[in-house]
Design a protein around this motif. Structure first.
Motif, PDB file in Angstrom:
ATOM      1  N   PHE B 298       0.833  -1.204   0.000  1.00  0.00           N
ATOM      2  CA  PHE B 298       0.000   0.000   0.000  1.00  0.00           C
ATOM      3  C   PHE B 298       0.871   1.260   0.000  1.00  0.00           C
ATOM      4  CE2 PHE B 298      -2.550   3.221   2.254  1.00  0.00           C
ATOM      5  CZ  PHE B 298      -3.623   3.273   1.395  1.00  0.00           C
ATOM      6  N   VAL B 299       1.854   1.253   0.915  1.00  0.00           N
ATOM      7  CA  VAL B 299       2.763   2.401   0.996  1.00  0.00           C
ATOM      8  C   VAL B 299       3.514   2.546  -0.335  1.00  0.00           C
ATOM      9  CG1 VAL B 299       4.859   3.253   2.085  1.00  0.00           C
ATOM     10  CG2 VAL B 299       3.015   2.352   3.485  1.00  0.00           C
ATOM     11  N   GLY B 300       3.952   1.388  -0.874  1.00  0.00           N
ATOM     12  CA  GLY B 300       4.674   1.412  -2.148  1.00  0.00           C
ATOM     13  C   GLY B 300       3.820   2.017  -3.251  1.00  0.00           C
ATOM     14  N   VAL B 301       2.549   1.602  -3.274  1.00  0.00           N
ATOM     15  CA  VAL B 301       1.641   2.119  -4.307  1.00  0.00           C
ATOM     16  C   VAL B 301       1.475   3.619  -4.142  1.00  0.00           C
ATOM     17  CG1 VAL B 301      -0.767   2.131  -5.040  1.00  0.00           C
ATOM     18  CG2 VAL B 301       0.408  -0.038  -4.757  1.00  0.00           C
ATOM     19  N   LEU B 302       1.301   4.032  -2.879  1.00  0.00           N
ATOM     20  CA  LEU B 302       1.148   5.471  -2.618  1.00  0.00           C
ATOM     21  C   LEU B 302       2.373   6.228  -3.120  1.00  0.00           C
ATOM     22  CD1 LEU B 302      -0.456   6.133   0.861  1.00  0.00           C
ATOM     23  CD2 LEU B 302      -1.320   6.624  -1.412  1.00  0.00           C
ATOM     24  N   ILE B 303       3.550   5.707  -2.732  1.00  0.00           N
ATOM     25  CA  ILE B 303       4.789   6.380  -3.125  1.00  0.00           C
ATOM     26  C   ILE B 303       4.897   6.404  -4.645  1.00  0.00           C
ATOM     27  CG2 ILE B 303       7.307   6.177  -3.130  1.00  0.00           C
ATOM     28  CD1 ILE B 303       7.081   5.153  -0.263  1.00  0.00           C
ATOM     29  N   SER B 304       4.534   5.270  -5.286  1.00  0.00           N
ATOM     30  CA  SER B 304       4.668   5.217  -6.742  1.00  0.00           C
ATOM     31  C   SER B 304       3.706   6.192  -7.395  1.00  0.00           C
ATOM     32  CB  SER B 304       4.445   3.798  -7.248  1.00  0.00           C
ATOM     33  OG  SER B 304       3.085   3.515  -7.327  1.00  0.00           O
ATOM     34  N   ILE B 305       2.507   6.320  -6.797  1.00  0.00           N
ATOM     35  CA  ILE B 305       1.543   7.282  -7.361  1.00  0.00           C
ATOM     36  C   ILE B 305       2.106   8.691  -7.252  1.00  0.00           C
ATOM     37  CG2 ILE B 305      -0.691   8.387  -6.954  1.00  0.00           C
ATOM     38  CD1 ILE B 305      -1.776   5.610  -6.263  1.00  0.00           C
ATOM     39  N   VAL B 306       2.579   9.011  -6.033  1.00  0.00           N
ATOM     40  CA  VAL B 306       3.124  10.354  -5.821  1.00  0.00           C
ATOM     41  C   VAL B 306       4.307  10.590  -6.762  1.00  0.00           C
ATOM     42  CG1 VAL B 306       4.333  11.812  -4.164  1.00  0.00           C
ATOM     43  CG2 VAL B 306       2.309  10.548  -3.467  1.00  0.00           C
ATOM     44  N   ALA B 307       5.198   9.566  -6.846  1.00  0.00           N
ATOM     45  CA  ALA B 307       6.386   9.722  -7.677  1.00  0.00           C
ATOM     46  C   ALA B 307       5.989   9.887  -9.141  1.00  0.00           C
ATOM     47  CB  ALA B 307       7.309   8.521  -7.503  1.00  0.00           C
ATOM     48  N   SER B 308       5.011   9.056  -9.594  1.00  0.00           N
ATOM     49  CA  SER B 308       4.588   9.155 -10.996  1.00  0.00           C
ATOM     50  C   SER B 308       4.018  10.538 -11.276  1.00  0.00           C
ATOM     51  CB  SER B 308       3.517   8.104 -11.295  1.00  0.00           C
ATOM     52  OG  SER B 308       3.958   6.842 -10.946  1.00  0.00           O
ATOM     53  N   LEU B 309       3.155  10.991 -10.349  1.00  0.00           N
ATOM     54  CA  LEU B 309       2.557  12.307 -10.555  1.00  0.00           C
ATOM     55  C   LEU B 309       3.644  13.370 -10.608  1.00  0.00           C
ATOM     56  CD1 LEU B 309      -0.631  12.187  -8.320  1.00  0.00           C
ATOM     57  CD2 LEU B 309      -0.371  11.664 -10.715  1.00  0.00           C
ATOM     58  N   TRP B 310       4.612  13.207  -9.705  1.00  0.00           N
ATOM     59  CA  TRP B 310       5.691  14.188  -9.640  1.00  0.00           C
ATOM     60  C   TRP B 310       6.489  14.202 -10.937  1.00  0.00           C
ATOM     61  CZ3 TRP B 310      11.189  13.804  -9.119  1.00  0.00           C
ATOM     62  CH2 TRP B 310      11.817  15.005  -8.783  1.00  0.00           C
ATOM     63  N   ILE B 311       6.825  13.006 -11.425  1.00  0.00           N
ATOM     64  CA  ILE B 311       7.635  12.910 -12.639  1.00  0.00           C
ATOM     65  C   ILE B 311       6.880  13.512 -13.816  1.00  0.00           C
ATOM     66  CG2 ILE B 311       8.523  11.269 -14.354  1.00  0.00           C
ATOM     67  CD1 ILE B 311       9.261   9.465 -11.944  1.00  0.00           C
ATOM     68  N   VAL B 312       5.593  13.115 -13.944  1.00  0.00           N
ATOM     69  CA  VAL B 312       4.810  13.597 -15.074  1.00  0.00           C
ATOM     70  C   VAL B 312       4.621  15.109 -14.969  1.00  0.00           C
ATOM     71  CG1 VAL B 312       2.595  13.457 -16.214  1.00  0.00           C
ATOM     72  CG2 VAL B 312       3.692  11.388 -15.437  1.00  0.00           C
ATOM     73  N   ARG B 313       4.433  15.560 -13.707  1.00  0.00           N
ATOM     74  CA  ARG B 313       4.266  16.987 -13.499  1.00  0.00           C
ATOM     75  C   ARG B 313       5.512  17.735 -13.922  1.00  0.00           C
ATOM     76  NH1 ARG B 313       1.948  20.463  -8.497  1.00  0.00           N
ATOM     77  NH2 ARG B 313       3.477  22.011  -9.114  1.00  0.00           N
ATOM     78  N   ARG B 314       6.651  17.154 -13.560  1.00  0.00           N
ATOM     79  CA  ARG B 314       7.925  17.756 -13.926  1.00  0.00           C
ATOM     80  C   ARG B 314       8.041  17.868 -15.436  1.00  0.00           C
ATOM     81  NH1 ARG B 314      13.244  17.887 -11.515  1.00  0.00           N
ATOM     82  NH2 ARG B 314      14.130  16.786 -13.269  1.00  0.00           N
ATOM     83  N   MET B 315       7.489  16.851 -16.137  1.00  0.00           N
ATOM     84  CA  MET B 315       7.588  16.845 -17.580  1.00  0.00           C
ATOM     85  C   MET B 315       6.576  17.822 -18.180  1.00  0.00           C
ATOM     86  SD  MET B 315       7.438  13.531 -19.974  1.00  0.00           S
ATOM     87  CE  MET B 315       5.692  13.524 -20.214  1.00  0.00           C
ATOM     88  N   VAL B 316       5.367  17.826 -17.573  1.00  0.00           N
ATOM     89  CA  VAL B 316       4.287  18.594 -18.177  1.00  0.00           C
ATOM     90  C   VAL B 316       4.393  20.076 -17.845  1.00  0.00           C
ATOM     91  CG1 VAL B 316       1.797  18.944 -18.161  1.00  0.00           C
ATOM     92  CG2 VAL B 316       2.720  16.641 -18.334  1.00  0.00           C
TER      93      VAL B 316
END
Lengths: 233, 616
Positions: B298-316
């Motif tokens: 669960f924590v991993g999924v949360l972190i991955s969601i946050v990280a994915s959003l962060w990465i995509v945000r950085r790109m977008v």
């Protein structure tokens, strides 16, 4: 929970209540015959506990004394009628089988003890103190007086050996009380005395007081030493 | 922020799949881990329980074997001639009782099946009872098989006992029988630690409890044969399966709680020891590890969601900045620069964009400068032209004045009598000359204004004076056309300040136009004051002016229709000049007209137009 130790105490508690749970420690009565319980494994009432229920056991004392002093001619029995006569009858039977005479001293109050001792007659004697609260609590006096009269004496309780009795044979009261305590705990924990089986002592202790034997000038035979669980030196 | 969330956005396109991919991987690996750890844990637990049961069986077996061993030793004593005296046998027995608390009674039977000695803890020893036991199973079985175990029996219906009989191996040996109190196994069983809530217990062949940590259950002769694990065991025995361990299984305890139960056989006695642990406790660590895994996933999924959003945000985010910047630049904000500090291709793109914008801005600025320069050049050219016109007008006027002057002198017969025919011609010369002079004057005025050479003088004047002068000048013209000229000046008007001559010129022009274009009726001049302005109106009853022409008439060289120019003559510069003059005073000129009824021209000038702070 009433925790009743000794035959009279159990009898009194049982006649007093049929509701309050009673945990008994009684080395004399037969709980089924006394109608304390319906059966050993299902007491069915408000009483359970540890019962020796082995009247023939008293014969062991005669046997031991006879082994200790093979020329024993007469046994003086200190008898308090309050617990009942079961042990007395066993002693009588044993004495008969060994061809030993019996002097029964009834002790109903402490004052009787001194008087009983002064009325002992004969030679090659030995003393048996039958279990009873009164006699138990006067173990020291009984041991002292026996020693004074240079009589080997035996009883069921360790206390008597510590006080100077030469021989003690019987189930340790401490262990019986330990079991009783566990039963009390069980009842306090919600168990019903009706469902808690009556237990019997499994361990029997033979204690020899060598100090007393020395004073009395008795050599303890091997057959007794062999099975002694403890020797007081 | 919201633009990141539309369905077609980069954010939605990349964040969704990225989150699904990473979280999916985590969840799948977590599930696989849980599955395998569940399986492994379960078999490990079963194995542990099995081993515990086997260990318990060994301990109980050792207890019985020790009894057997102790008895075997005594049973070797021979009877008969070489026999040992009873007294010694008794001592041996007493020794045995001393050593083995579980044995309450020992009896010796001679090879003939007679009981010769019985030693007991509770009852008096019996020597030479000679009871015939030759057909008693304990004697028969022991003689035949050397060792005999009775079934479990209960003394006083409560205490479990077993009879063990052993025959000696030598000649003349009899059988020694011991009664053993099985409550002593209780010590063995209650000392077995099976987790917190677990326990061990021993059943005999019939499924009766022989030993249990709760001694009461034993004393009550509890029957456990109905429990599933006991049934499974006895079924296995009935089928002749080796009395090896039946697999650990989920069973039930007396209270109905589910337990993980393992069992092991105690071979010499056909007893079975069961070791049980509540399922909840047994699997507690398993459940804990499952929970741990679930929480980690669960924590991993949360972190991955946050990280994915962060990465995509950085790109977008830089793309968004680029888009917004391009939109601003597109809207004309050429000075705008796009700020992207991502240090990657996007930053390079933004910098290219900025360079492009810079070049665009530079060329735009150059273009503007050129336009300005060209405009300036044109203005200078226009000024030169006006200057030239002004000079030309002056140069034209001098010879024209000479022509007019000499013509007048001839008409005045200074140079002799003039015949009537010539006088007529001279009149025409005079008339055309004056017209030409008017034209030149107008052109001169306009040129001066355009060249910025017309300077207003400032003097005090009254509109009474101005209108009187104008009415006097126009009176004869109006009279010629039979027009009624009316002048109405609001009494008590203040003294104005401005260029009286030029104001008079404006009024004359308006009155001249009105008289010129009106064939019948009247021309009315009216002067009022309002808000610190003189408002002068000149109304006629002429043809009126079309709506669309009303602004044009104030432009240079314009008359309403070119046909009227021929009949009415005029330069067409009058109104343009009047407008300039009024505006130079800080005033305004305009016209109201109803076609067919007439026109009214108005102009307004500040009362203090000539004073400092007024119009220039």
């Amino acid at each position: 929970v009433i925790w009743a130790i000794s035959t009279p105490a159990v009898r009194a508690a049982h006649s007093a209540t049929r509701n309050i749970p009673i945990v008994a420690v009684d080395f004399t009565s037969d709980p089924v015959a006394e109608r304390y319980v319906e059966s050993y494994n299902r007491p069915g009432g408000n009483l359970t506990g540890v019962f020796l229920d082995a009247p023939e056991f008293a014969g062991k004392w005669v046997e031991l004394l006879k082994t200790l002093a093979p020329d024993l001619s007469s046994v003086v029995v200190f008898y308090d009628p309050s617990p009942g006569a079961a042990h007395l009858h066993a002693v009588e039977a044993a004495a008969k089988s060994f061809g030993v005479r019996l002097q029964v001293m009834e002790v109903r109050k402490p004052a009787d003890i001194e008087r009983a001792f002064s009325s002992i007659k004969g030679r090659s004697l030995a003393v048996i103190i039958l279990p009873s609260p009164l006699l138990y609590f006067h173990s020291e006096q009984l041991a002292r007086l026996s020693l004074k009269r240079r009589l080997p004496a035996t009883s069921m309780f360790r206390l008597f050996g510590d006080a100077g009795g030469v021989l003690v044979y019987g189930p340790p009261l401490g262990l019986a009380n330990e079991r009783a305590a566990e039963l009390v705990a069980k009842i306090l924990g919600g168990a019903k005395p009706a469902d808690i089986p009556v237990e019997r002592p499994t361990k029997f202790e033979l204690v020899i007081n060598l100090k007393t034997a020395k004073i009395l000038g008795i050599t303890i035979p091997q057959s007794i030493l062999l099975r002694a669980d403890e020797v007081i030196r | 922020v919201k633009t990141w969330l539309w369905r077609g956005s980069l954010f939605a396109k990349y964040a969704g799949p990225l989150v699904v991919l990473v979280s999916g991987g985590l969840v799948v690996s977590g599930l696989v881990q849980i599955y395998f750890s569940y399986q492994e844990n379960k078999s490990a637990l079963a194995r542990i329980q099995q081993e515990k049961a086997a260990a318990a069986a060994i301990r109980i077996e050792r207890f019985v074997r020790e009894l057997e061993h102790d008895l075997a030793w005594i049973s070797q004593t021979p009877w008969g001639l070489r026999g040992v005296p009873l007294g010694e046998r008794r001592l041996d027995s007493l020794r045995l009782l001393r050593q083995v608390p579980a044995i309450t009674e020992v009896s010796h039977i001679d090879p003939g099946g007679r009981e010769r000695l019985r030693v007991s803890r509770l009852a008096m020893d019996v020597i030479g009872s000679n009871t015939d036991l030759s057909s008693d199973p304990k004697f028969v079985e022991a003689m035949a098989r050397k060792t005999y175990f009775s079934g479990v029996y209960f003394r006083k219906e409560s205490e479990p006992y077993i009879t063990i009989a052993m025959a000696g191996v030598g000649e003349d040996t009899g059988v020694v029988v011991a009664e053993a109190n099985l409550k002593f196994i209780w010590d063995v069983v209650s000392n077995l630690k099976v987790g917190k809530g677990g326990n061990a217990y021993v059943l005999d062949e019939q499924g009766h409890l022989i030993a249990h940590p709760d001694i009461s259950l034993v004393l009550q002769k509890t029957d456990l044969s109905a429990l599933p694990q006991v049934r499974a065991t006895s079924a296995a025995i009935d089928q002749g399966t080796a009395r090896g361990p039946v697999d650990a299984m989920i069973g039930k305890d007396l209270r109905g709680t589910e337990v993980l139960s393992a069992q092991a056989a105690i071979t010499p006695l056909n007893w079975t020891v069961f070791v049980e642990l509540p399922v909840a406790e047994a699997f507690a660590s398993l459940y804990a590890s499952i929970w741990r895994t679930v929480i980690l996933v669960f924590v991993g999924v949360l972190i991955s969601i946050v990280a994915s959003l962060w990465i995509v945000r950085r790109m977008v985010a830089p793309i968004q900045v680029l888009r917004a910047g391009a939109a601003r630049i597109g809207a004309g904000a050429l000075e705008h620069r796009i700020e992207v500090r991502s240090g990657d291709e996007l930053q390079a793109l933004a910098e290219e964009f900025n360079r492009m914008t810079e070049r665009l801005q530079e060329s735009y600025a150059g273009l503007e400068r050129k336009v300005e320069e060209r405009t300036h050049e044109l203005q200078i050219a226009s000024q030169h032209k006006s200057q030239f016109l002004a000079n030309m007008s002056h140069e034209l006027r001098t010879p024209l004045n000479a022509v007019l002057g000499y013509t007048e002198l001839i008409q005045d017969q200074i140079y002799g009598a003039v015949p009537d025919k010539i006088r007529e011609v001279l009149d025409r010369v005079q008339k055309s000359g004056r017209h030409l002079l008017g034209l030149i004057n107008d052109v001169l005025d306009l040129s001066k204004i355009e060249a910025g050479q017309l300077v207003l003088s400032s003097n005090d004047f009254t509109f009474e004076g101005v209108t009187q002068t104008a009415a006097a000048a126009m009176g004869s013209l109006a009279a010629e056309k039979n027009l009624h000229l009316r002048v109405d000046v609001t009494p008590g008007l203040p003294v104005g300040s401005g260029d009286e001559r030029r104001v008079t010129q404006v009024l004359l022009n308006l009155m001249g136009n009105a008289i010129k274009f009106t064939d019948a009726g009247d021309v009315a001049v009216k002067v009022t004051q309002s808000d610190g302005m003189f408002v002068v109106s000149v109304a006629d009853t002429g043809p009126g002016i079309q709506e669309e022409d009303r602004q044009k008439i104030f432009e240079e060289f314009r008359q309403v229709d070119s046909s009227s120019t021929k009949t009415k003559s005029g330069t067409g510069l009058g109104l343009a000049i009047a407008k300039r003059i009024v505006e130079m005073h800080g005033g305004r000129i305009w016209v109201d007209s109803i076609v067919g009824k007439g026109s009214t021209f108005y102009f307004s000038i500040p009362v203090q137009a000539g004073r400092p702070g007024g119009a220039s």
